[in-house]
Structure formats: C-alpha cells, structure tokens
Design a protein around this motif. Structure first.
Motif, PDB file in Angstrom:
ATOM      1  N   GLN A   1      -1.295  -2.798   4.987  1.00 15.97           N
ATOM      2  CA  GLN A   1      -1.798  -1.434   4.855  1.00 15.97           C
ATOM      3  C   GLN A   1      -1.751  -0.657   6.167  1.00 15.97           C
ATOM      4  OE1 GLN A   1      -5.557  -3.438   2.895  1.00 15.97           O
ATOM      5  NE2 GLN A   1      -5.571  -1.272   2.345  1.00 15.97           N
ATOM      6  N   GLY A   2      -1.513   0.629   6.045  1.00 17.53           N
ATOM      7  CA  GLY A   2      -1.556   1.503   7.205  1.00 17.53           C
ATOM      8  C   GLY A   2      -2.979   1.939   7.508  1.00 17.53           C
ATOM      9  N   ASP A   3      -3.125   2.717   8.581  1.00 14.51           N
ATOM     10  CA  ASP A   3      -4.476   3.118   9.002  1.00 14.51           C
ATOM     11  C   ASP A   3      -5.047   4.239   8.139  1.00 14.51           C
ATOM     12  OD1 ASP A   3      -2.373   4.500  10.138  1.00 14.51           O
ATOM     13  OD2 ASP A   3      -3.361   4.885  12.039  1.00 14.51           O
ATOM     14  N   GLY A   4      -4.182   5.107   7.629  1.00 10.52           N
ATOM     15  CA  GLY A   4      -4.688   6.105   6.690  1.00 10.52           C
ATOM     16  C   GLY A   4      -5.147   5.404   5.429  1.00 10.52           C
ATOM     17  N   ASP A   5      -4.314   4.495   4.971  1.00 12.65           N
ATOM     18  CA  ASP A   5      -4.574   3.766   3.736  1.00 12.65           C
ATOM     19  C   ASP A   5      -5.867   2.945   3.823  1.00 12.65           C
ATOM     20  OD1 ASP A   5      -2.867   2.851   1.153  1.00 12.65           O
ATOM     21  OD2 ASP A   5      -3.990   1.129   1.927  1.00 12.65           O
ATOM     22  N   LEU A   6      -5.995   2.172   4.884  1.00 13.65           N
ATOM     23  CA  LEU A   6      -7.116   1.227   4.966  1.00 13.65           C
ATOM     24  C   LEU A   6      -8.382   1.838   5.573  1.00 13.65           C
ATOM     25  CD1 LEU A   6      -7.032  -2.487   5.806  1.00 13.65           C
ATOM     26  CD2 LEU A   6      -8.490  -1.029   7.220  1.00 13.65           C
TER      27      LEU A   6
ATOM     28  N   ASN B   1      -1.992  -0.164  12.516  1.00 12.30           N
ATOM     29  CA  ASN B   1      -2.623   1.025  13.095  1.00 12.30           C
ATOM     30  C   ASN B   1      -1.629   1.725  14.014  1.00 12.30           C
ATOM     31  OD1 ASN B   1      -4.043   2.876  14.606  1.00 12.30           O
ATOM     32  ND2 ASN B   1      -5.605   1.423  15.340  1.00 12.30           N
ATOM     33  N   ASN B   2      -1.140   2.893  13.555  1.00 18.54           N
ATOM     34  CA  ASN B   2      -0.233   3.677  14.397  1.00 18.54           C
ATOM     35  C   ASN B   2      -0.826   5.051  14.721  1.00 18.54           C
ATOM     36  OD1 ASN B   2       0.100   4.956  11.962  1.00 18.54           O
ATOM     37  ND2 ASN B   2       2.219   4.302  11.659  1.00 18.54           N
ATOM     38  N   THR B   3      -2.120   5.160  14.599  1.00 17.51           N
ATOM     39  CA  THR B   3      -2.907   6.366  14.930  1.00 17.51           C
ATOM     40  C   THR B   3      -2.448   7.625  14.198  1.00 17.51           C
ATOM     41  OG1 THR B   3      -1.648   7.159  16.864  1.00 17.51           O
ATOM     42  CG2 THR B   3      -3.363   5.492  17.281  1.00 17.51           C
ATOM     43  N   THR B   4      -1.769   7.437  13.069  1.00 25.45           N
ATOM     44  CA  THR B   4      -1.333   8.623  12.340  1.00 25.45           C
ATOM     45  C   THR B   4      -0.936   8.275  10.908  1.00 25.45           C
ATOM     46  OG1 THR B   4       0.097  10.576  12.464  1.00 25.45           O
ATOM     47  CG2 THR B   4       1.116   8.449  12.962  1.00 25.45           C
ATOM     48  N   TYR B   5      -0.817   9.317  10.091  1.00 25.87           N
ATOM     49  CA  TYR B   5      -0.268   9.173   8.749  1.00 25.87           C
ATOM     50  C   TYR B   5       1.240   9.300   8.890  1.00 25.87           C
ATOM     51  CZ  TYR B   5      -4.879   9.858   6.561  1.00 25.87           C
ATOM     52  OH  TYR B   5      -6.167   9.728   6.145  1.00 25.87           O
ATOM     53  N   GLY B   6       1.917   8.166   9.016  1.00 29.10           N
ATOM     54  CA  GLY B   6       3.353   8.199   9.267  1.00 29.10           C
ATOM     55  C   GLY B   6       4.120   8.834   8.128  1.00 29.10           C
TER      56      GLY B   6
ATOM     57  N   SER C   1       0.855  -1.183   0.000  1.00 32.59           N
ATOM     58  CA  SER C   1       0.000   0.000   0.000  1.00 32.59           C
ATOM     59  C   SER C   1       0.891   1.233   0.000  1.00 32.59           C
ATOM     60  CB  SER C   1      -0.881  -0.021   1.242  1.00 32.59           C
ATOM     61  OG  SER C   1      -0.058   0.096   2.394  1.00 32.59           O
ATOM     62  N   VAL C   2       0.267   2.405   0.089  1.00 33.94           N
ATOM     63  CA  VAL C   2       1.059   3.635   0.138  1.00 33.94           C
ATOM     64  C   VAL C   2       1.096   4.144   1.571  1.00 33.94           C
ATOM     65  CG1 VAL C   2       1.364   5.940  -0.791  1.00 33.94           C
ATOM     66  CG2 VAL C   2       0.384   4.156  -2.230  1.00 33.94           C
ATOM     67  N   GLY C   3       2.282   4.235   2.091  1.00 34.44           N
ATOM     68  CA  GLY C   3       2.516   4.613   3.478  1.00 34.44           C
ATOM     69  C   GLY C   3       3.955   4.221   3.774  1.00 34.44           C
ATOM     70  N   CYS C   4       4.331   4.222   5.042  1.00 37.66           N
ATOM     71  CA  CYS C   4       5.721   3.888   5.363  1.00 37.66           C
ATOM     72  C   CYS C   4       6.088   2.462   4.967  1.00 37.66           C
ATOM     73  CB  CYS C   4       5.982   4.108   6.849  1.00 37.66           C
ATOM     74  SG  CYS C   4       6.206   5.863   7.227  1.00 37.66           S
ATOM     75  N   SER C   5       5.096   1.624   4.715  1.00 40.13           N
ATOM     76  CA  SER C   5       5.392   0.237   4.350  1.00 40.13           C
ATOM     77  C   SER C   5       5.404   0.024   2.839  1.00 40.13           C
ATOM     78  CB  SER C   5       4.359  -0.686   4.977  1.00 40.13           C
ATOM     79  OG  SER C   5       3.057  -0.311   4.555  1.00 40.13           O
TER      80      SER C   5
ATOM     81  N   GLN D   1      -9.113   7.288 -13.358  1.00 42.98           N
ATOM     82  CA  GLN D   1      -7.876   7.870 -13.877  1.00 42.98           C
ATOM     83  C   GLN D   1      -6.648   7.600 -13.015  1.00 42.98           C
ATOM     84  OE1 GLN D   1      -7.470   8.865 -16.850  1.00 42.98           O
ATOM     85  NE2 GLN D   1      -9.612   8.913 -17.448  1.00 42.98           N
ATOM     86  N   GLU D   2      -6.795   7.609 -11.705  1.00 43.43           N
ATOM     87  CA  GLU D   2      -5.619   7.337 -10.875  1.00 43.43           C
ATOM     88  C   GLU D   2      -5.082   5.936 -11.168  1.00 43.43           C
ATOM     89  OE1 GLU D   2      -6.150   6.174  -6.855  1.00 43.43           O
ATOM     90  OE2 GLU D   2      -4.396   7.274  -6.132  1.00 43.43           O
ATOM     91  N   GLY D   3      -6.011   4.987 -11.258  1.00 46.93           N
ATOM     92  CA  GLY D   3      -5.602   3.612 -11.533  1.00 46.93           C
ATOM     93  C   GLY D   3      -4.967   3.467 -12.903  1.00 46.93           C
TER      94      GLY D   3
HETATM   95  C1  LIG Z   1      -4.311   9.485  -3.572  1.00 48.37           C
HETATM   96  C2  LIG Z   1      -3.285   9.801  -2.573  1.00 48.37           C
HETATM   97  N1  LIG Z   1      -3.554  10.653  -1.574  1.00 48.37           N
HETATM   98  C3  LIG Z   1      -2.609  10.946  -0.656  1.00 48.37           C
HETATM   99  C4  LIG Z   1      -1.365  10.381  -0.726  1.00 48.37           C
HETATM  100  C5  LIG Z   1      -0.327  10.767   0.273  1.00 48.37           C
HETATM  101  N2  LIG Z   1      -0.077   9.754   1.282  1.00 48.37           N
HETATM  102  C6  LIG Z   1       0.948   8.904   1.171  1.00 48.37           C
HETATM  103  S1  LIG Z   1       1.060   7.863   2.441  1.00 48.37           S
HETATM  104  C7  LIG Z   1      -0.282   8.559   3.188  1.00 48.37           C
HETATM  105  C8  LIG Z   1      -0.766   8.113   4.529  1.00 48.37           C
HETATM  106  C9  LIG Z   1      -0.040   6.990   5.065  1.00 48.37           C
HETATM  107  O1  LIG Z   1      -0.511   6.728   6.337  1.00 48.37           O
HETATM  108  P1  LIG Z   1      -0.822   5.263   6.769  1.00 48.37           P
HETATM  109  O2  LIG Z   1      -1.633   4.575   5.734  1.00 48.37           O
HETATM  110  O3  LIG Z   1      -1.401   5.331   8.130  1.00 48.37           O
HETATM  111  O4  LIG Z   1       0.601   4.551   6.758  1.00 48.37           O
HETATM  112  P2  LIG Z   1       1.845   4.794   7.720  1.00 48.37           P
HETATM  113  O5  LIG Z   1       2.791   5.644   6.940  1.00 48.37           O
HETATM  114  O6  LIG Z   1       1.348   5.470   8.951  1.00 48.37           O
HETATM  115  O7  LIG Z   1       2.372   3.446   7.974  1.00 48.37           O
HETATM  116  C10 LIG Z   1      -0.796   9.584   2.425  1.00 48.37           C
HETATM  117  C11 LIG Z   1      -1.962  10.404   2.813  1.00 48.37           C
HETATM  118  C12 LIG Z   1      -1.120   9.485  -1.801  1.00 48.37           C
HETATM  119  N3  LIG Z   1       0.065   8.875  -1.957  1.00 48.37           N
HETATM  120  N4  LIG Z   1      -2.070   9.209  -2.691  1.00 48.37           N
END
Ligand SMILES: Cc1ncc(C[n+]2csc(CCOP(=O)(O)OP(=O)(O)O)c2C)c(N)n1
Ligand code: SF4
Ligand SMILES: [Mg+2]
Lengths: 251, 354
Positions: free
Chosen positions: A96-101, A125-130, A53-57, B87-89
C-alpha cells in the motif's frame, strides 16, 4: 583454484520478466524486488496471496507471479483479513501507498494490526499521492510543495506528517514494525533483511508484521532520479527515522 | 411431523446462512439487525465459523470481498446507513464478479432517520447502489420462513452467477417472531466450480480477482458480460407470488412486510365481493417484468403499495401492458407510518372498477 562458476544473482521466481510501467527512478520497483526475494527465500510463491491497493502499485498482479486480489482504495488490510481468515495456512501480504494506508485506509490498517492479523504489510511512503498527480499526502513533509499544497504544507492547517511505523508499534496486536529506505546499496541490503524478517514473522505464524519503505517519486517531486534519491536521505530520513520500532519475536 | 420453531426473522436469516454452509461473517452493530451477528457469534464456534465484528461497515464489506475472493461462502449484514457505507465495496464485488450475501434489514431515513420499518432503500438495492452501473440480486422475504429460505437461495444464486446478492428485509420482518419450519439445505448440485478463486497458485497459472480493466475495449467487454448475466437472471431467476388473479379486476402489488398488510386487505376486499388479486415480487432484481405484463394483459388496474413515496412503482409502470392503469399508495417510513389493512382496503375500494 576452482574455475567453477557460482550464480550469485538471478531474477526472482516470484517476479515476472516484464517491463515496468514505473517512472524512471521510482523505487516501487526496488521494493517489488525485495518482496519477491523474500517470497523466494521462504519458497512461498505458490502459497502466497497478494492484496493490491489503489495507487501506482495497483498493477501488483502484473509483476508478481502469484495470486492477487485487488482491494478498494485503503481497504487492503480488510480484504487481506478476509483472505487470511479463509486461508490461515497461506502467506498474505498487502502492498500500500501512503495515501492509501495513512489517509483513507487508516481505520483498516489500525484495526487489522490491532487484531494481530497474521499478515504482512508493505507500506510505501513517498510523501505524496503518486498515481493521482502528486497531491499532498498525510506523510508530506512540513513546507513540502505538492499540487494541493502549492505554498508548502502548512502544519498549522494541514497537520503533521504521520509516522506510521511508530504509531503501529504501540499496538499490542503488532509483532513487528520497522522502517527502511532503498536509496543506497547499504539501505537496500538492510531493507532486504527487514522485508525478509517481516515475511518470516508470518511464515512462523508469529502475527502481524509491518514494513514502511521510504520511497522516491521523482515525477511528482519534480526532480531527476538522482536528486530524488538524495532527497530521501536529506529530508525524509531525518523526519522518518529508519529502524525497528517493535519486534516481539526478539528473545 | 416437522419441527416448528418460534423465531425472529433476523434469527431465521442467521439459521439459514449457517445451514447453507456460510462460515464467514463480517459485520458492525446496527439496529434493527443486530440479532443476526449476535446469533452467529453465539453459534459459529460450534460449526467452526469465523465471526469478525469489524471496525466499520466499510471494513466488513471488504472482509467479505476478501473471503469471497477465496471462494468461501460468506456474508455481512447491516441496516440502511451501514448499507450506504458498503456501496463502494459492493460495486467492487460486482465488478470483480464475486458472490456474497449482504443482508439489509432496512430502517427509515434519510440520514439517521429512525429504526422503523422502511422500503425506502428499494432504489439503492435494485438499481445498483454504488457507482459504475451494475446490478445485484435482490430478494425480499415477507415472512420468517422466507427469511430462512431466501437466505439459502441468495447464496445459491450468488454463487451460480457470481453476482452479489442482497436480502432486503425491514425491521418488521427482522424483529417479528413467527413459526419457522427449518429444513436441511440441499445444494443445487450443479453450482459451477469456483475455478477463479485465489488460494496461492500452487503450480497452476496465477489467478487475479480484480475490477480494473484498462486495455483497449476490455472494460466495455467486461460490462457487456455483466449485462448478459443480468439478462440471464431476468430470463431464469425471477421469483414472485401470485394469488386470486384469475377473476381479478384489480391487482395489488407490494413486497416484503407491506405485502403482508396487503394480503389482509385483499382478503377483506374479497369478503366484500371485490375481485382483487395479488402479485408480490420476491425477486426485486430480477424484477418480475413478464409477470406484470402477462397479468395486465387481462387485469387493467394495478395498485402498488409501498412504505416509501414511490419506488417499486416505477418498475411496475415500466413492466405493465401499455393500456393498464397503475395507482400508487405509499407512506414515507417513520414511527406510526405503517399502513393498516383498513387503510389499504380504502385504497382498493377507491381504485376498484368492475
Ligand atoms: C475512493 C477513492 N478515492 C480516491 C481515489 C483516487 N486515488 C487513486 S490512487 C490515490 C492515491 C495514491 O497515493 P498513494 O497511496 O500514496 O500511492 P502512490 O501512487 O503514491 O504509490 C488516490 C487518491 C480512488 N481510486 N478511490
Ligand atoms: S508517479 Fe511516482 S510513485 Fe508513481 S510510478 Fe511515477 S515515480 Fe513511482
Ligand atoms: Mg504515495
């Protein structure tokens, strides 16, 4: 007395021998290890496909020595649905992170779960967008200060932290849903059992399995690793209780 | 004699896809394309296909991304508002070099607009509708037969170049019935092996399907690679229909359903003794740039007709000889805005010069 030595601990095969990019005290690494151990336990490294997913992982492929598909933010359960429907005999998991999921990807996780897709979801779940610098997440605790809730999360305007493991356990399509933490040896051992169970559900073709892992983010919590670890116990677990919320494999 | 069937354009897409070996479909209902998922959901069980009615267009395109990452021939279909959500996909698929078919049976907009035929999504389709500067292959059928044939071609081109492909139709082409001669799909035979697809690594080195490139210079190189593919598409895969150009004093250009009306208008003009020809782009990306340049080295007047206020005309202007004149006639899409042949004939007369 035998002097023969037995190896009781080793680097998981499913994990590459590389340096981590995670911050000191980050618990993503611990959770990576538990997922790798589960893959090793079932000997499925060679037939597992991870969906990042998109996040720190996001660098899942840098740590796990498995095939990986990278999904857009929040869409991992939909991508994994496509993967699993093609490779029904393979093991497919999202991480997946918590913002992501629990924010942008709520629709995808609810419906993948509701369809009972035969995948495993690891939800950190780390209670934040890392990754983006510690903004408020749907899991941010009441009054918790983040970079976008500088006065603390105000539940009357920001809503309440979402308990995903409980929420998903209400869906018919879900076979297994549990929450664990990795803040103490005892909790890590329990988390290892639960992650393994989640993979077992998939290996046995029993349906959709979900594990929420409470995780420290010292960097964005503005704490040192020890304090962050202690916060998991003192603040997170009381709001996000550990336990198994659904297990339809139980006789 | 070959069997001829009377089918809807949308059904021809579904038939062509199944014949071409597509066994994965992901979609969300929207008029005027729902005949496609309806047909596929009915027929897939007979061929062992996987049909998922997803929770949204966003989920659909990401399911397509996942199936395609496994090397499967897969598709989604939708109409304009749903295509916006995808579109993003599509951008991720382009960045990850994933093939896959996206069918857009356009309706009018912006916003909820209406369900009438529209060509207002031309820009979105050919200029890279999502972020990041990419292209997808865009084919525009003008008949039910082409809905069938170009669906097959779209899969082949998409697999060959690892570039997502879009079939760009509209509610006229999608909803009308006309004769279709179905024919067996013949695989080009030289399509490259999908040695990048994930399957579980099973003894081989890890495979990763991704669009993230953070190393110094990596992303720039990746974008140059994509750019070279787009150039190759322009060199090798342009498709267009040309007729009556030899003696033409005016060339009419249009794509899709508008081209059908233009063809009638051209015939009427010929009956009046006006020397008018047709150049119909079939591949909108890659755009038939050379065909326009070559044609306008002789024919100096071009009339571009579209069901929008002027989109393809920009590519026409960029492609024609410098001394050619390009005229435009378009109407924004909406109920009752489809031009009549007489209307286009009047435009032809207006811009015609012997
Ligand atoms: C469509 C879209 N919106 C916003 C972002 C920016 N973004 C990247 S990671 C992220 C949040 C990550 O938080 P989380 O899922 O909790 O993962 P963590 O980093 O905390 O492990 C965001 C908002 C993105 N990459 N794509
Ligand atoms: S920002 Fe937080 S979640 Fe991300 S690596 Fe650092 S500690 Fe871990
Ligand atoms: Mg987070």
């Amino acid at each position: 007395m035998s002097t023969e030595m037995k190896q009781v601990f080793s680097h998981p095969d499913s994990l590459k021998d590389v340096q981590t990019h995670f911050c000191p005290g980050c618990q993503h690494g611990t959770t990576h290890r538990l997922v790798a151990d589960a893959m090793d336990a079932f000997g499925v490294q060679d037939r597992t496909i991870g969906v990042a997913s998109v996040g720190c992982s996001v660098f899942l492929y840098g740590y796990f020595d498995i095939d990986v598909v990278e999904a857009p933010h929040g869409r991992a359960p939909a991508v994994a649905t496509g993967v699993k429907r093609v490779h029904q005999d393979k093991i497919v998991f999202t991480y997946q992170g918590d913002g992501d999921l629990a924010a942008i990807g709520t629709s995808e996780i609810i419906h993948a779960a509701n369809r009972g897709e035969g995948m495993t979801v690891i939800f950190v779940n780390n209670t934040t967008y890392g990754m983006t610098g510690g903004q408020m997440a749907p899991t941010t605790l009441p009054s918790q200060k983040t970079s976008t809730s500088p006065y603390g999360r105000n539940v009357s305007t920001d809503g309440y932290p979402i308990r995903m493991a409980e929420l998903l356990s209400n869906l018919e399509g879900v076979t297994y849903s549990a929450r664990v933490a990795v803040n103490s040896p005892k909790n890590i051992l329990q988390a290892a059992r639960v992650v393994k169970k989640a993979f077992e559900v998939q290996v046995k073709g029993q349906g959709f399995s979900f594990v929420e892992v409470l995780s420290a983010c010292p960097t964005n919590w503005g704490m040192n690793p020890l304090k962050a670890n202690a916060r998991v116990e003192s603040e997170m677990i009381p709001y996000f209780p550990l336990g198994t919320f659904k297990d339809s494999t139980a006789a | 004699m070959q069997k001829r069937l009377l089918v809807k354009g949308n059904e021809a897409v579904a038939m062509g896809a199944i014949e071409a070996g597509c066994r994965y479909y992901f979609g969300y209902p929207i008029t005027p394309q729902s005949d496609i998922p309806e047909y596929i959901s009915r027929e897939f069980p007979n061929v062992g296909g996987v049909f998922i009615q997803a929770e949204s267009e966003i989920a659909s395109i990401n399911m397509l991304l996942g199936a395609s990452a496994c090397g499967a021939r897969a598709m989604t279909s939708s109409s304009s508002p749903g295509i916006s959500l995808k579109q993003e996909g599509i951008s991720y698929m382009a960045g990850s070099e994933l093939p896959g078919l996206i069918v857009n049976i356009c309706r009018s907009g912006p916003g909820l607009g209406g369900i009438d035929a529209s060509q207002a999504d031309y820009f979105q389709a050919v200029k890279g509708g999502g972020h990041g500067g990419y292209h997808i292959i865009v084919l525009a059928p003008d008949s039910v037969q082409e809905m069938y044939d170009l669906t097959m071609l779209a899969f082949d081109l998409s697999d060959r170049y690892r570039v997502p492909a879009m079939l760009l139709g509209d509610s006229v082409i999608g909803q009308m019935k006309e004769a279709l001669t179905p024919h067996p799909y013949i695989s080009p035979g030289d399509l490259p092996a999908k040695d990048w697809a994930v399957s579980g690594k099973d003894g081989r080195p890890q495979r990763v399907v991704k669009s993230l490139f953070l190393g110094d210079g990596e992303l720039e190189e990746h974008n140059w690679k994509l750019h070279r593919k787009y150039q190759e598409l322009k060199d090798k895969e342009v498709r267009y229909e040309a007729s009556d150009l030899d003696d033409a004093q005016l060339v009419v250009t249009a794509f899709g359903s508008t081209a059908r009306i233009a063809k009638t208008a051209i015939r009427m003009a010929r009956e009046e003794g006006l020397k008018v020809g047709l150049l119909r782009p079939i591949s909108l990306f890659p755009f038939p740039e050379k065909a326009f340049l070559e044609t306008t080295s002789k024919v100096k007047r071009v009339l571009c007709v579209e069901l929008n206020t002027g989109q393809m005309v920009e590519d026409v202007r960029l492609s024609v000889a410098r001394d050619a004149d390009v005229f435009f006639y378009g109407r924004p899409p909406g109920a009752g805005s489809l031009p009549t042949p007489e209307e286009l004939l009047a435009q032809i007369r207006k811009h015609y010069k012997d």
